[in-house]
Enzyme design. Structure first.
Site, PDB file in Angstrom:
ATOM      1  N   GLU A 194       0.833  -1.210   0.000  1.00 53.29           N
ATOM      2  CA  GLU A 194       0.000   0.000   0.000  1.00 53.29           C
ATOM      3  C   GLU A 194       0.870   1.264   0.000  1.00 53.29           C
ATOM      4  O   GLU A 194       0.747   2.136   0.856  1.00 53.29           O
ATOM      5  CB  GLU A 194      -0.973  -0.002   1.185  1.00 53.29           C
ATOM      6  CG  GLU A 194      -2.043  -1.076   1.053  1.00 53.29           C
ATOM      7  CD  GLU A 194      -3.158  -0.961   2.085  1.00 53.29           C
ATOM      8  OE1 GLU A 194      -3.137  -0.042   2.931  1.00 53.29           O
ATOM      9  OE2 GLU A 194      -4.068  -1.804   2.050  1.00 53.29           O
ATOM     10  N   GLU A 317      -5.232  -8.440  -0.744  1.00 54.26           N
ATOM     11  CA  GLU A 317      -6.028  -8.116   0.442  1.00 54.26           C
ATOM     12  C   GLU A 317      -7.472  -7.923  -0.003  1.00 54.26           C
ATOM     13  O   GLU A 317      -7.748  -7.074  -0.867  1.00 54.26           O
ATOM     14  CB  GLU A 317      -5.528  -6.863   1.165  1.00 54.26           C
ATOM     15  CG  GLU A 317      -4.252  -7.059   1.950  1.00 54.26           C
ATOM     16  CD  GLU A 317      -3.884  -5.862   2.812  1.00 54.26           C
ATOM     17  OE1 GLU A 317      -4.800  -5.147   3.279  1.00 54.26           O
ATOM     18  OE2 GLU A 317      -2.665  -5.631   3.002  1.00 54.26           O
TER      19      GLU A 317
END
Length: 514
Positions: A194, A317
């Site tokens: 991320e 995810e």
């Protein structure tokens, strides 16, 4: 806690469900597609709350039965799930994790603060060796996430060397001194996580340069070189996929992507895990089905920039994210897991199968006690969640050959003037040669009749399992561990026609009998 009854269904009870519509599902067994990579059913274990410590790792000295510190009951349950791959150590945690803190004698490892998740002490008791003990016990592939955010190219390169080198290398000798003379098998390695957010708040162009910088120095013997994963985008954004597939394609095996299902769509008030209204059941279905559009749009970008399909699209995810359970540490992300979560999981599986040529790995968040967990523990107690059973039912799809599925006259589940498809379906030819069909009913009230056809062959019946419950928030507890679990299901053709009654709010996986 809302009362509910066990979801144990016999065929006679199934017949009592009212039909909502008759949907035609046709499987074309004569046009096999891409292989559904087993790692589409991958798991995620982050240093977060009790997801690892207490939930899985108790240490060798614990009175809870364990092997090398890992709970025997949890490992056994995960093995029965055929977990194909585990991602570790994060997540946001990965970009503050320094691998040298997690090797050597555990009583001499530095204690740090887990600044991302609850501000609690991080003992570093679980490090590289402990992680590989776990994946070796599970027979799973290892997916290691490297520290780009606070690390250096040297640190990342030396971790790769520590895990994969042998011979006279000082790092190989250090690994042997720490108890593992042979190199570890690192299947996948991600450079950061991320990076648009907790991993550094970067622009994709800046990250692309860093990715190329770091991977230049990440070397291993050819036979032990992991597949490298670039940290990609999330939600509606395709910019990261576009930039990375153009600017950092060389040596990149995949680009990652994150998407979570929120009932409300608002991070500050996501919605409750239990005791929710039907409007949030519906919004959860609508939200999770957006996964299809997200993948479709990113795959279109990849098809333009990488027509040879060398780069995979890894949804590493995904899952439901609700408001945390009252009275728990907000940073531990603990939430109850209901039949709604099982339906969400199955809807996503069916979507992933459609893109099997690109989606070669996904990782649900997370394995134990965190977000949409497979398992919940409390000290020495353990229970399996409805999501666990959804994963277990779909095991035949691991490394199966996808088959085209066409739906006609599909039902619509509608609330307040908005609708979603009532039935979701997927099919594949398993490694055992059988044809498997998965059916999901998003309607929490009405059963749906599905007429199943397999082009080119006669179908005498189906046999498998169904998972459902009476209440929209039905879930297992330590007092009623089997309140929601699969029941056997079978149906036979009559007059050359096979009709399957799919219960409300259910997941069904059956093998076709011809």
């Amino acid at each position: 806690m809302k009362a509910f009854r066990p979801a144990i269904l016999a065929l006679g009870i199934l017949a009592a469900f009212p039909a909502f519509a008759q949907v035609n599902v046709t499987v074309d067994a004569g046009k096999p597609g891409a292989t559904i990579n087993k790692n589409v059913y991958g798991q995620f274990a982050e240093h977060l709350g009790t997801g690892i410590y207490e939930g899985m790792w108790v240490g060798p000295e614990s009175k809870i039965p364990n092997t090398k510190g890992w709970r025997n009951d949890v490992v056994k349950a995960l093995k029965e799930l055929h977990v194909p791959l585990v991602r570790w150590p994060g997540g946001c945690f990965a970009d503050e994790y320094h691998w040298r803190d997690g090797i050597g004698a555990r009583n001499k490892r530095p204690v740090k603060v887990n600044t991302n998740w609850g501000g609690v002490p991080e003992s570093n008791a679980v490090g590289t060796h402990e992680f590989f003990d776990l994946v070796e016990m599970l027979g799973a592939d290892a997916y290691v996430n490297g520290n780009l955010g606070t690390g250096t190219p040297q640190e990342m390169a030396e971790w790769i060397e520590y895990m994969t080198s042998e011979g006279d290398s000082s790092l190989a000798q250090l690994r042997a001194k720490n108890g593992h003379p042979k190199p570890f098998k690192v299947d996948y390695f991600a450079v950061g996580n991320e990076t648009w957010g907790c991993g550094g708040n970067m622009r994709p162009e800046y990250y692309a340069d860093l990715y190329k910088h770091y991977t230049t120095f990440m070397k291993a013997p050819k036979e032990r070189l992991p597949k490298f994963i670039a940290s990609g985008g999330h939600d509606d954004d395709t910019t990261w996929t576009d930039v990375l597939s153009r600017e950092a394609a060389r040596g990149t095996d995949a680009i990652s992507f994150h998407y979570y299902t929120l009932p409300t769509g608002v991070w500050e008030r996501k919605g409750a895990a239990v005791g929710f209204p039907e409007s949030e059941w519906f919004s959860t279905m609508a939200s999770t089905l957006r996964m299809d559009d997200h993948i479709k749009r990113n795959v279109a970008v990849l098809d333009k920039n990488d027509p040879q399909k060398k780069i995979g699209f890894y949804v590493d995810e995904w899952g439901t994210w609700y408001d945390v359970e009252a009275g728990t540490n907000p940073g531990f992300l603990f939430q109850r897991n209901t039949i709604r979560d099982a339906v969400v999981a199955a809807l996503n599986f069916n979507i992933f199968h459609q893109y099997a040529d690109r989606v070669r790995m996904t990782n649900i968040a997370q394995m134990v006690n965190v977000l949409q967990a497979m398992i919940i523990t409390d000290k020495d107690r353990m229970l399996l969640t409805p999501t666990y059973y959804a994963f277990q039912m779909y095991v035949p799809f691991q490394d199966a050959t996808s088959l085209p599925v066409a739906l006609s006259n599909n039902a619509t589940y509608a609330v307040n003037g908005r609708g979603v498809p009532g039935i979701s379906a997927s099919a594949a030819r398993g490694k055992d040669g059988k044809t498997y069909v998965a059916l999901v009913n998003t309607n929490p009230h009405d059963a749906t009749d599905v007429v199943l056809n397999v082009a080119g062959r006669s179908v005498n019946g189906v046999r498998g399992q169904v998972l459902t419950a009476d209440a929209m928030d039905a879930h297992n507890t330590f007092e009623r561990k089997d309140a929601v679990k699969p029941a056997p299901f079978s149906a036979a053709a009559a007059g050359g026609k096979l009709t399957i009654k799919v219960p409300a709010k259910s997941v069904m996986v059956v093998a076709v009998e011809g």
